[in-house]
Design a protein around this motif. Structure first.
Motif, PDB file in Angstrom:
ATOM      1  N   PHE A 152      66.323 123.408  16.195  1.00  8.33           N
ATOM      2  CA  PHE A 152      66.028 123.099  17.593  1.00  8.33           C
ATOM      3  C   PHE A 152      67.235 123.386  18.482  1.00  8.33           C
ATOM      4  CE2 PHE A 152      66.405 119.762  20.901  1.00  8.33           C
ATOM      5  CZ  PHE A 152      65.357 120.134  21.722  1.00  8.33           C
ATOM      6  N   VAL A 153      68.404 122.913  18.079  1.00 11.18           N
ATOM      7  CA  VAL A 153      69.616 123.103  18.882  1.00 11.18           C
ATOM      8  C   VAL A 153      69.987 124.577  18.986  1.00 11.18           C
ATOM      9  CG1 VAL A 153      72.094 122.602  18.949  1.00 11.18           C
ATOM     10  CG2 VAL A 153      70.476 120.782  18.409  1.00 11.18           C
ATOM     11  N   SER A 154      69.654 125.371  17.967  1.00 13.20           N
ATOM     12  CA  SER A 154      70.017 126.795  17.975  1.00 13.20           C
ATOM     13  C   SER A 154      69.307 127.576  19.074  1.00 13.20           C
ATOM     14  CB  SER A 154      69.710 127.426  16.616  1.00 13.20           C
ATOM     15  OG  SER A 154      68.318 127.628  16.441  1.00 13.20           O
ATOM     16  N   ASN A 155      68.315 126.978  19.721  1.00 10.41           N
ATOM     17  CA  ASN A 155      67.585 127.693  20.764  1.00 10.41           C
ATOM     18  C   ASN A 155      68.424 127.959  22.005  1.00 10.41           C
ATOM     19  OD1 ASN A 155      64.488 128.157  20.219  1.00 10.41           O
ATOM     20  ND2 ASN A 155      65.059 126.258  19.182  1.00 10.41           N
ATOM     21  N   LYS A 156      69.552 127.298  22.141  1.00 12.92           N
ATOM     22  CA  LYS A 156      70.430 127.636  23.268  1.00 12.92           C
ATOM     23  C   LYS A 156      70.929 129.072  23.126  1.00 12.92           C
ATOM     24  CE  LYS A 156      74.430 125.592  20.913  1.00 12.92           C
ATOM     25  NZ  LYS A 156      75.418 124.484  20.934  1.00 12.92           N
ATOM     26  N   TRP A 157      71.064 129.548  21.878  1.00 16.07           N
ATOM     27  CA  TRP A 157      71.507 130.919  21.665  1.00 16.07           C
ATOM     28  C   TRP A 157      70.378 131.911  21.943  1.00 16.07           C
ATOM     29  CZ3 TRP A 157      76.333 130.699  22.012  1.00 16.07           C
ATOM     30  CH2 TRP A 157      77.064 129.670  21.430  1.00 16.07           C
ATOM     31  N   PHE A 158      69.155 131.534  21.648  1.00 18.13           N
ATOM     32  CA  PHE A 158      68.035 132.395  22.017  1.00 18.13           C
ATOM     33  C   PHE A 158      68.018 132.605  23.532  1.00 18.13           C
ATOM     34  CE2 PHE A 158      63.703 132.909  23.591  1.00 18.13           C
ATOM     35  CZ  PHE A 158      63.246 133.988  22.844  1.00 18.13           C
ATOM     36  N   GLY A 159      68.134 131.515  24.283  1.00 21.50           N
ATOM     37  CA  GLY A 159      68.146 131.624  25.743  1.00 21.50           C
ATOM     38  C   GLY A 159      69.304 132.463  26.240  1.00 21.50           C
ATOM     39  N   ALA A 160      70.474 132.328  25.596  1.00 19.23           N
ATOM     40  CA  ALA A 160      71.647 133.098  26.016  1.00 19.23           C
ATOM     41  C   ALA A 160      71.451 134.589  25.755  1.00 19.23           C
ATOM     42  CB  ALA A 160      72.879 132.586  25.283  1.00 19.23           C
TER      43      ALA A 160
END
Length: 414
Positions: A393-401
């Motif tokens: 879940f937290v790794s989704n910040k990298w998807f957005g980036a």
């Protein structure tokens, strides 16, 4: 006669041995009587039995004095424990191992959630005591929610920039602050409406309102303060964007109720969290271009269905007991198939939005990288592990980036 003489000599050697064994046994019973061990004996004290592949220790009788060290080594070579407490220690160890084995299943399911709820963050270390409950209420120590709310805004603002130009930095800053405030307000609303449910869920029972650290009145007062600051940001936008932004409050206030009436609260969260995909474009252009912003908005909704379904698997056991609903419970063992479909829909919608916005080819290279990150999440997540669900879940910040980087480079090259 010779035989009698040999026997008498042997008895003389055995008498000190008997006395020393008696003394040693008394020392093992009375631990206060200690004898320092002599130096390690020479190698000629060992005898190897090559047939059994064993090595035995043969004590050396020097002047008929059988050393304490020799008795210990003799017992060890025969497989006899030299500790008076060894049997009791083994029994206690076996009991502990059995208890750990019995408790392993129950403790593993809640270890991640209990550790997360009881862990000490920078809020508890550095903020004044009176402010800490409010900081926890706004989830200041968990910025992932702010990132997930801010990225659709950043995508939209960058898409709305003129070809070959950087996005409006003032708008990026305003929307970043707005995402921070709105996310905190959303958490406050959620905790106020869910305070009775939160007390029954392991991961949420320590939240400020559920635990009693703050009263509902204090929560409502804090919510008013957050919304007032958010209003100050909204008033800096054009009139079209003010109306559009204010209309999102209906979604923000009603979202916490969805888990009580539908198995699709994650879809409703997607409609709420990605409102910035519409608002960012209107803040730059003063209106909406459906061909660009609607696919962008839908991509965010599908993205939210992926990451929040993974997130919901942390609480699925507690949710069953409490009686609330989620896509994690709706999909069950078919979760990966469903979220794979949502992931494909997300990437296709992003591609359509970029195509309609005339982004350059580098955008699609970045989109391939974002697809790989999303596929990694879906294929490797262990939905039975709360800790792994949280990591994905937290790794989704990298998807957005990655998507933001693609839009930025694609707009500069268009």
């Amino acid at each position: 006669m010779a035989l009698l003489l040999r026997f008498s000599r042997s008895s003389r050697y055995l008498q000190p041995l008997h006395q020393h064994i008696s003394l040693t046994l008394s020392q093992s019973i009375s631990p206060h009587l200690t004898n320092p061990p002599p130096p390690k004996p020479s190698l000629n004290h060992y005898y190897s039995d090559h047939r059994q592949n064993h090595e035995f220790y043969i004590p050396n009788f020097d002047n008929s004095k059988f050393k304490y060290f020799d008795l210990i080594r003799l017992g060890q070579s025969c497989g006899i424990s030299t500790s008076s407490h060894s049997l009791r220690d083994e029994e206690e160890k076996a009991k502990r191992d059995e208890e750990l084995k019995n408790n392993k299943g129950s403790s593993s399911s809640s270890s991640s959630s209990s550790s997360s709820s009881s862990s000490v963050s920078w809020i508890d270390l550095y903020l004044p005591e009176k402010i800490r409950p409010y900081a926890h209420l706004a989830r200041l120590d968990k910025p992932i929610g702010t990132w997930l709310l801010a990225w659709p805004c950043m995508w939209s603002i960058t898409l709305a920039a003129s070809p070959g130009n950087l996005p409006d930095m003032k708008m990026l800053t305003l929307f970043g602050c707005g995402a921070f405030l709105l996310r905190g307000a959303g958490c406050t609303i959620n905790d106020l409406l869910d305070r009775d449910i939160d007390t029954k869920v392991e991961r949420t029972k320590s939240r400020p309102i559920a635990s009693g650290a703050l009263t509902p009145f204090q929560g409502v007062s804090f919510l008013g303060f957050q919304l007032l600051l958010g209003l100050g940001i909204l008033l800096q936008l054009n009139n079209y964007s003010r109306i559009l932004g204010a209309s999102s409050l209906l979604l923000v206030f009603s979202y916490p109720l969805m888990k009580r009436i539908t198995f699709w609260p994650q879809a409703y969260l997607g409609l709420t969290f990605n409102w910035g995909a519409l608002l960012g474009w209107s803040a730059i252009r003063g209106s909406l271009d459906p061909a660009v912003v609607l696919p962008l908005y839908l991509s965010g909704v599908f993205w939210t269905l992926v990451y929040d379904t993974i997130y919901a698997h942390q609480d699925k056991e507690d949710d069953k007991l409490v009686g609330v609903k989620s896509t994690a419970l709706r999909f069950g063992d078919s979760t990966k198939k469903w979220v794979t479909g949502f992931g494909v829909a997300c990437i296709c919608s992003l591609a359509l939005s970029g195509f309609n916005a005339n982004l350059g080819w580098p955008y699609y290279v970045f989109l391939t990288g974002a697809s790989s990150q999303l596929a990694w999440q879906i294929w490797t997540v262990d939905t039975s592990s709360g800790a792994d669900c949280s990591r994905k879940f937290v790794s989704n910040k990298w998807f957005g980036a990655i998507v933001f980087g693609g839009i930025l480079v694609g707009r500069l090259s268009s």
